[in-house]
Design a protein around this motif. Structure first.
Motif, mmCIF file in Angstrom:
data_model
loop_
_atom_site.group_PDB
_atom_site.id
_atom_site.type_symbol
_atom_site.label_atom_id
_atom_site.label_comp_id
_atom_site.label_asym_id
_atom_site.label_seq_id
_atom_site.Cartn_x
_atom_site.Cartn_y
_atom_site.Cartn_z
ATOM 1 N N GLY A 1 0.821 -1.303 0.070
ATOM 2 C CA GLY A 1 0.029 0.085 -0.056
ATOM 3 C C GLY A 1 0.726 1.326 -0.093
ATOM 4 N N LEU A 2 1.978 1.080 0.429
ATOM 5 C CA LEU A 2 3.111 2.339 0.418
ATOM 6 C C LEU A 2 3.291 2.747 -0.686
ATOM 7 N N TYR A 3 3.365 1.871 -2.015
ATOM 8 C CA TYR A 3 3.898 2.047 -3.142
ATOM 9 C C TYR A 3 3.024 1.992 -4.163
ATOM 10 N N LYS A 4 1.776 2.679 -4.286
ATOM 11 C CA LYS A 4 0.898 2.759 -5.236
ATOM 12 C C LYS A 4 1.526 3.312 -6.536
ATOM 13 N N ALA A 5 2.286 4.393 -6.451
ATOM 14 C CA ALA A 5 3.009 5.177 -7.578
ATOM 15 C C ALA A 5 3.855 4.079 -8.214
ATOM 16 N N PRO A 6 4.280 4.200 -9.442
ATOM 17 C CA PRO A 6 5.342 3.462 -10.005
ATOM 18 C C PRO A 6 6.736 3.931 -9.195
ATOM 19 N N VAL A 7 7.691 2.925 -8.981
ATOM 20 C CA VAL A 7 8.872 2.934 -8.174
ATOM 21 C C VAL A 7 10.005 2.986 -9.122
ATOM 22 N N VAL A 8 11.076 3.503 -8.646
ATOM 23 C CA VAL A 8 12.280 3.200 -9.347
ATOM 24 C C VAL A 8 13.394 2.978 -8.353
ATOM 25 N N LEU A 9 13.761 1.717 -8.211
ATOM 26 C CA LEU A 9 14.976 1.319 -7.157
ATOM 27 C C LEU A 9 16.248 1.953 -7.755
ATOM 28 N N ILE A 10 16.973 2.900 -6.903
ATOM 29 C CA ILE A 10 18.163 3.625 -7.483
ATOM 30 C C ILE A 10 19.045 3.859 -6.249
ATOM 31 N N GLY A 11 20.207 3.336 -6.569
ATOM 32 C CA GLY A 11 21.370 3.489 -5.562
ATOM 33 C C GLY A 11 22.620 2.580 -6.108
ATOM 34 N N ASN A 12 23.501 2.741 -4.921
ATOM 35 C CA ASN A 12 24.841 1.834 -4.990
ATOM 36 C C ASN A 12 24.712 0.585 -4.023
ATOM 37 N N PHE A 13 24.504 -0.335 -4.992
ATOM 38 C CA PHE A 13 24.611 -1.801 -4.205
ATOM 39 C C PHE A 13 26.005 -1.913 -3.659
ATOM 40 N N ASN A 14 26.893 -1.767 -4.227
ATOM 41 C CA ASN A 14 28.345 -1.961 -3.941
ATOM 42 C C ASN A 14 28.324 -3.534 -3.814
ATOM 43 N N LEU A 15 27.905 -4.104 -5.095
ATOM 44 C CA LEU A 15 27.849 -5.604 -5.312
ATOM 45 C C LEU A 15 27.241 -5.776 -6.907
ATOM 46 N N ASP A 16 28.252 -6.494 -7.334
ATOM 47 C CA ASP A 16 27.942 -6.961 -8.890
ATOM 48 C C ASP A 16 27.327 -8.364 -8.780
ATOM 49 N N PRO A 17 26.251 -8.532 -9.504
ATOM 50 C CA PRO A 17 25.679 -9.881 -9.611
ATOM 51 C C PRO A 17 26.410 -11.037 -10.012
ATOM 52 N N ILE A 18 27.698 -10.992 -10.430
ATOM 53 C CA ILE A 18 28.759 -11.823 -10.950
ATOM 54 C C ILE A 18 29.960 -11.921 -10.239
ATOM 55 N N ARG A 19 30.545 -10.736 -10.509
ATOM 56 C CA ARG A 19 32.051 -10.464 -10.278
ATOM 57 C C ARG A 19 32.445 -9.817 -8.621
ATOM 58 N N GLY A 20 33.674 -10.192 -8.280
ATOM 59 C CA GLY A 20 34.026 -9.464 -7.212
ATOM 60 C C GLY A 20 33.562 -10.411 -5.796
ATOM 61 N N GLU A 21 33.706 -9.750 -4.599
ATOM 62 C CA GLU A 21 33.079 -10.385 -3.371
ATOM 63 C C GLU A 21 31.796 -9.962 -3.203
ATOM 64 N N GLY A 22 31.079 -10.594 -2.167
ATOM 65 C CA GLY A 22 29.844 -10.231 -1.847
ATOM 66 C C GLY A 22 28.634 -11.557 -2.192
ATOM 67 N N ILE A 23 27.637 -11.279 -1.687
ATOM 68 C CA ILE A 23 26.579 -12.572 -1.743
ATOM 69 C C ILE A 23 25.841 -12.077 -3.232
ATOM 70 N N HIS A 24 26.191 -12.853 -4.438
ATOM 71 C CA HIS A 24 25.787 -12.197 -5.657
ATOM 72 C C HIS A 24 24.302 -12.516 -5.784
ATOM 73 N N ALA A 25 23.733 -13.557 -4.878
ATOM 74 C CA ALA A 25 22.370 -13.722 -4.830
ATOM 75 C C ALA A 25 21.532 -12.498 -4.687
ATOM 76 N N ALA A 26 21.957 -11.745 -3.907
ATOM 77 C CA ALA A 26 21.080 -10.526 -3.473
ATOM 78 C C ALA A 26 20.972 -9.635 -4.736
ATOM 79 N N ALA A 27 22.037 -9.297 -5.351
ATOM 80 C CA ALA A 27 21.762 -8.538 -6.703
ATOM 81 C C ALA A 27 21.001 -9.131 -7.631
ATOM 82 N N LYS A 28 21.235 -10.558 -7.811
ATOM 83 C CA LYS A 28 20.238 -11.311 -8.675
ATOM 84 C C LYS A 28 18.868 -11.493 -8.433
ATOM 85 N N GLN A 29 18.756 -11.450 -7.224
ATOM 86 C CA GLN A 29 17.266 -11.408 -6.744
ATOM 87 C C GLN A 29 16.591 -10.247 -6.953
#
Length: 281
Positions: free
Chosen positions: A190-218
């Protein structure tokens, strides 16, 4: 025109911002101060170059905010790693929005703690779980009003999933930060009735480098979001090379007109400006 820029050297990147001609600009790693002096100075420098972004939004971030705990276990309290988000002072490396259009805060998820988050990867017995916030900087839902239409920006700037030990505390925290908006979209539709845009720095690549890549892929496979720039690098670090860490992911109900990662500006740090043009139906 939506723009995302990690501001390692925001002033040095002004020419890139002017070239991109944003209607809305999201800045990360920009210090917060009383009276928003830094942000207003940036607005003035942009205006001097013909780019008027008269509306702004910023709040004190979690960076440098005291927890009162010895988070890093060095036997002392009050250090930069003992804060809600890494910072030598309160407000270091926060976030800000500049816009041609009015901005209004819809929700602030920056105070959600690990103990509040049922899907958190932080161990239940973590002594900081009830105090430490998931967001190392801020998670704001800010609605932009364009004439009679509106779009809600979901902002974030996640902690790097490195600079820790075998416990992978930063990696797990990065995971939780990257996914925080997906949890909110599911639990509070109910908070997001308007169209949304997720915008920002994840500091995470979906494949390369360190981090839990599954989060970016999700996030990239979220049924409400579209990815107009699949697998394009947005940063180039000396030791680890190119990666994709900055994202602008519009709602699928929005029509994407164009999208681009701007060329690297040598004097502005390793991050590139990411932009996406959308139309509000």
């Amino acid at each position: 025109m939506l723009r995302e820029l990690v501001g390692d050297e925001p002033v040095a990147g002004i020419e890139t911002i002017v070239q991109a001609q944003p209607d809305i600009l999201h800045l990360t790693n920009i210090d917060f101060d009383a009276g928003l002096v830094t942000l207003k100075a940036l607005q003035m420098q942009l205006a001097d170059r013909g780019l008027s972004l008269d509306h702004s939004f910023a709040r004190k971030p979690n960076t440098g905010m005291s927890t009162g705990l010895d988070i890093d276990g060095d036997g002392r309290r009050g250090g930069p790693r003992d804060a809600q988000g890494f910072g030598y002072f309160s407000g270091q490396g926060g976030q800000a929005l500049l816009s041609r259009f009015p901005l209004e805060l819809t929700a602030d998820k920056s105070d959600v703690t690990w103990s509040d988050l049922s899907h958190s990867l932080i161990a239940p017995d973590d002594p900081a779980g009830k105090v430490q916030r998931v967001s190392s900087s801020a998670h704001w839902a800010v609605t932009v009003k364009v004439n009679e239409r509106a779009v809600t920006l979901l902002t974030l700037a996640a902690t790097p999933p490195v600079f820790d030990g075998p416990e992978d505390r930063n990696g797990r925290r990065n995971h939780d930060e990257v996914l925080l908006w997906t949890y909110s979209l599911a639990q509070e539709p109910g908070l997001y009735k308007a169209p949304v845009v997720l915008i920002g720095n994840f500091n995470l690549d979906p494949i390369r480098g360190e981090g839990i890549h599954a989060a970016a892929k999700q996030v990239l496979s979220h049924p409400r979001l579209q990815d107009p720039l699949p697998d394009l690098p947005t940063v180039e670090w000396e030791r680890v090379g190119e990666m994709r860490v900055s994202y602008v992911l519009p709602d699928k109900v929005l029509d994407v007109v164009d999208a681009k990662v701007m060329p690297l500006e040598p004097t502005a740090g390793p991050h590139r400006l990411v932009w996406v043009d959308v139309t509000l139906n």
